[in-house]
Motif scaffolding. Structure first.
Motif, short mmCIF file in Angstrom:
data_model
loop_
_atom_site.label_atom_id
_atom_site.label_comp_id
_atom_site.label_asym_id
_atom_site.label_seq_id
_atom_site.Cartn_x
_atom_site.Cartn_y
_atom_site.Cartn_z
N THR A 34 -22.42 -48.84 13.23
CA THR A 34 -22.64 -47.71 14.10
C THR A 34 -23.63 -46.63 13.61
O THR A 34 -23.49 -46.24 12.60
N ILE A 35 -24.70 -46.51 14.55
CA ILE A 35 -25.44 -45.39 14.07
C ILE A 35 -25.10 -44.21 14.85
O ILE A 35 -24.99 -43.95 15.88
N THR A 36 -25.19 -42.97 13.86
CA THR A 36 -25.12 -41.65 14.25
C THR A 36 -26.16 -40.66 13.74
O THR A 36 -26.81 -40.88 12.64
N LEU A 37 -26.31 -39.41 14.34
CA LEU A 37 -27.14 -38.60 13.93
C LEU A 37 -26.27 -37.45 13.30
O LEU A 37 -25.52 -36.97 14.07
N GLN A 38 -26.34 -37.09 12.19
CA GLN A 38 -25.62 -36.11 11.47
C GLN A 38 -26.50 -34.85 10.99
O GLN A 38 -27.57 -35.20 10.42
N ASP A 39 -25.79 -33.88 10.90
CA ASP A 39 -26.68 -32.49 9.92
C ASP A 39 -26.91 -33.23 8.72
O ASP A 39 -26.12 -33.82 8.02
N ILE A 40 -27.86 -32.40 8.11
CA ILE A 40 -28.03 -32.67 6.72
C ILE A 40 -27.54 -31.66 5.97
O ILE A 40 -27.80 -30.24 6.40
N GLU A 59 -40.45 -32.56 0.74
CA GLU A 59 -41.51 -31.51 1.52
C GLU A 59 -40.85 -31.34 2.87
O GLU A 59 -41.07 -30.04 3.53
N SER A 60 -40.67 -32.31 3.74
CA SER A 60 -40.39 -32.21 4.99
C SER A 60 -39.23 -31.40 5.35
O SER A 60 -39.10 -30.53 6.15
N LEU A 61 -38.31 -31.59 4.53
CA LEU A 61 -36.83 -30.71 4.55
C LEU A 61 -37.05 -29.23 4.05
O LEU A 61 -36.61 -28.41 4.82
N CYS A 62 -37.81 -29.01 3.30
CA CYS A 62 -38.22 -27.62 2.90
C CYS A 62 -39.20 -27.00 3.99
O CYS A 62 -38.90 -25.76 4.27
N GLU A 63 -39.81 -27.85 4.60
CA GLU A 63 -40.69 -27.06 5.79
C GLU A 63 -39.69 -26.74 6.84
O GLU A 63 -39.91 -25.62 7.29
N HIS A 64 -38.66 -27.71 7.09
CA HIS A 64 -37.72 -27.24 8.11
C HIS A 64 -37.01 -25.98 7.78
O HIS A 64 -36.80 -25.07 8.48
N GLN A 65 -36.47 -25.95 6.57
CA GLN A 65 -35.74 -24.94 6.04
C GLN A 65 -36.28 -23.38 6.16
O GLN A 65 -35.67 -22.55 6.52
N PHE A 66 -37.76 -23.52 5.59
CA PHE A 66 -38.25 -22.38 5.28
C PHE A 66 -39.29 -21.86 6.15
O PHE A 66 -39.75 -20.53 6.46
N LEU A 84 -40.24 -23.33 9.55
CA LEU A 84 -40.54 -23.81 11.08
C LEU A 84 -39.00 -23.40 11.88
O LEU A 84 -38.23 -24.22 11.89
N PRO A 85 -39.42 -22.12 12.54
CA PRO A 85 -38.16 -22.02 13.49
C PRO A 85 -37.97 -23.07 14.58
O PRO A 85 -39.10 -23.62 14.88
N HIS A 86 -36.84 -23.21 15.09
CA HIS A 86 -36.75 -24.10 16.03
C HIS A 86 -37.17 -25.69 15.72
O HIS A 86 -37.42 -26.47 16.75
N SER A 87 -36.68 -25.98 14.48
CA SER A 87 -36.94 -27.31 13.84
C SER A 87 -35.57 -27.98 13.66
O SER A 87 -34.45 -27.27 13.63
N PRO A 128 -26.40 -43.02 4.88
CA PRO A 128 -27.59 -42.46 5.30
C PRO A 128 -28.63 -43.58 4.94
O PRO A 128 -28.86 -44.03 3.93
N VAL A 129 -29.32 -43.65 6.22
CA VAL A 129 -30.58 -44.71 6.24
C VAL A 129 -31.57 -44.14 6.54
O VAL A 129 -32.93 -45.04 6.70
N GLY A 130 -31.99 -42.88 7.03
CA GLY A 130 -33.09 -42.26 7.35
C GLY A 130 -32.82 -40.96 7.80
O GLY A 130 -31.50 -40.29 7.56
N TYR A 131 -34.03 -40.32 8.35
CA TYR A 131 -33.91 -38.80 8.90
C TYR A 131 -34.83 -38.72 9.96
O TYR A 131 -35.97 -39.42 9.88
N LEU A 132 -34.75 -37.91 10.83
CA LEU A 132 -35.88 -37.34 11.76
C LEU A 132 -35.84 -35.90 11.74
O LEU A 132 -35.06 -35.21 11.45
N ARG A 133 -37.10 -35.50 12.29
CA ARG A 133 -37.23 -34.09 12.49
C ARG A 133 -38.16 -33.66 13.56
O ARG A 133 -39.31 -34.17 13.74
N VAL A 134 -37.90 -32.76 14.59
CA VAL A 134 -38.73 -32.60 15.60
C VAL A 134 -38.63 -31.03 15.83
O VAL A 134 -37.84 -30.40 15.24
N GLN A 135 -39.76 -30.54 16.31
CA GLN A 135 -40.10 -29.16 16.29
C GLN A 135 -40.05 -28.97 17.87
O GLN A 135 -40.99 -29.49 18.62
#
Length: 194
Positions: free
Chosen positions: A12-18, A44-51, A53-56, A67-74
């Motif tokens: 079962t695939i779910t999207l969860q908060d990091i 690097e991607s997670l730091c960019e999100h955290q510090f 990019l608002p609304h990421s 956990p098998v992956g992650y995604l990030r949208v702006q």
């Protein structure tokens, strides 16, 4: 010691908060060598999100409890019509609202879990969640702005795909879940009306 259960096509695939509990698992996920130019390093991607990019929006992709992956949208911002906001309280250069358009900043599935359909299922869930987010006002005050959103759009830049052999291009993957090339050929776009 409990045996390690590896995800399967039936997972079962779910999207969860990091969170503080799973971020280290996420930063240790890796793609195939030929895909390294397609995604930024996870930390690097997670730091960019955290510090920066608002609304990421960033989500871990889980197969069952792994956990098998992650995604990030702006989420894009766009100017509001001045009539929708009181000019006496906000200057015109501050008038903006979140749009229903999202730019895919990162999408990755760990190399050990690719080819099992996890990416497709995760992207379909993301499409549904963003559509629901764009059509559900956070408050009554946001209702007029939110209801003006008629389309939820996800955009993916295609320039990085040029570094990959056409048979291995992510274009095939994105096309399989409804993305089409825009007129310029610089992006693939998925759009849905609520």
């Amino acid at each position: 010691m409990d045996p390690i259960l590896f995800p399967t096509r039936q997972s079962t695939i779910t999207l969860q908060d990091i969170t503080v509990d799973n971020w280290q698992h996420i930063v240790h996920l890796v793609v195939n060598k030929d895909q390294l130019t397609l995604v930024p390093p996870n930390v690097e991607s997670l730091c960019e999100h955290q510090f920066f990019l608002p609304h990421s929006i960033v989500k871990a992709i889980y197969a069952d409890s792994t956990p098998v992956g992650y995604l990030r949208v702006q989420q894009a911002q766009e100017a509001c019509a001045p009539a929708t906001v009181s000019a006496t309280t906000i200057s015109t250069d501050q008038i903006s609202t979140l749009s229903g358009t999202y730019q895919m900043k990162c999408f990755m599935i760990d190399k050990a879990c690719q080819g099992l359909g996890f990416g497709t299922k995760a992207l379909i869930q993301l499409q549904g969640q963003l559509l629901a987010l764009s059509t559900t006002p956070a408050s009554l005050e946001d209702k007029a702005v939110t209801n003006s959103l008629t389309t939820t759009t996800i955009r993916v830049l295609t320039a990085p795909f040029a570094t990959v052999h056409s048979d291995d291009s992510p274009e095939h993957f994105f096309a399989s879940v409804g993305f089409i090339k825009d007129a310029t050929g610089k992006e693939m776009v998925w759009a849905s009306r609520p």
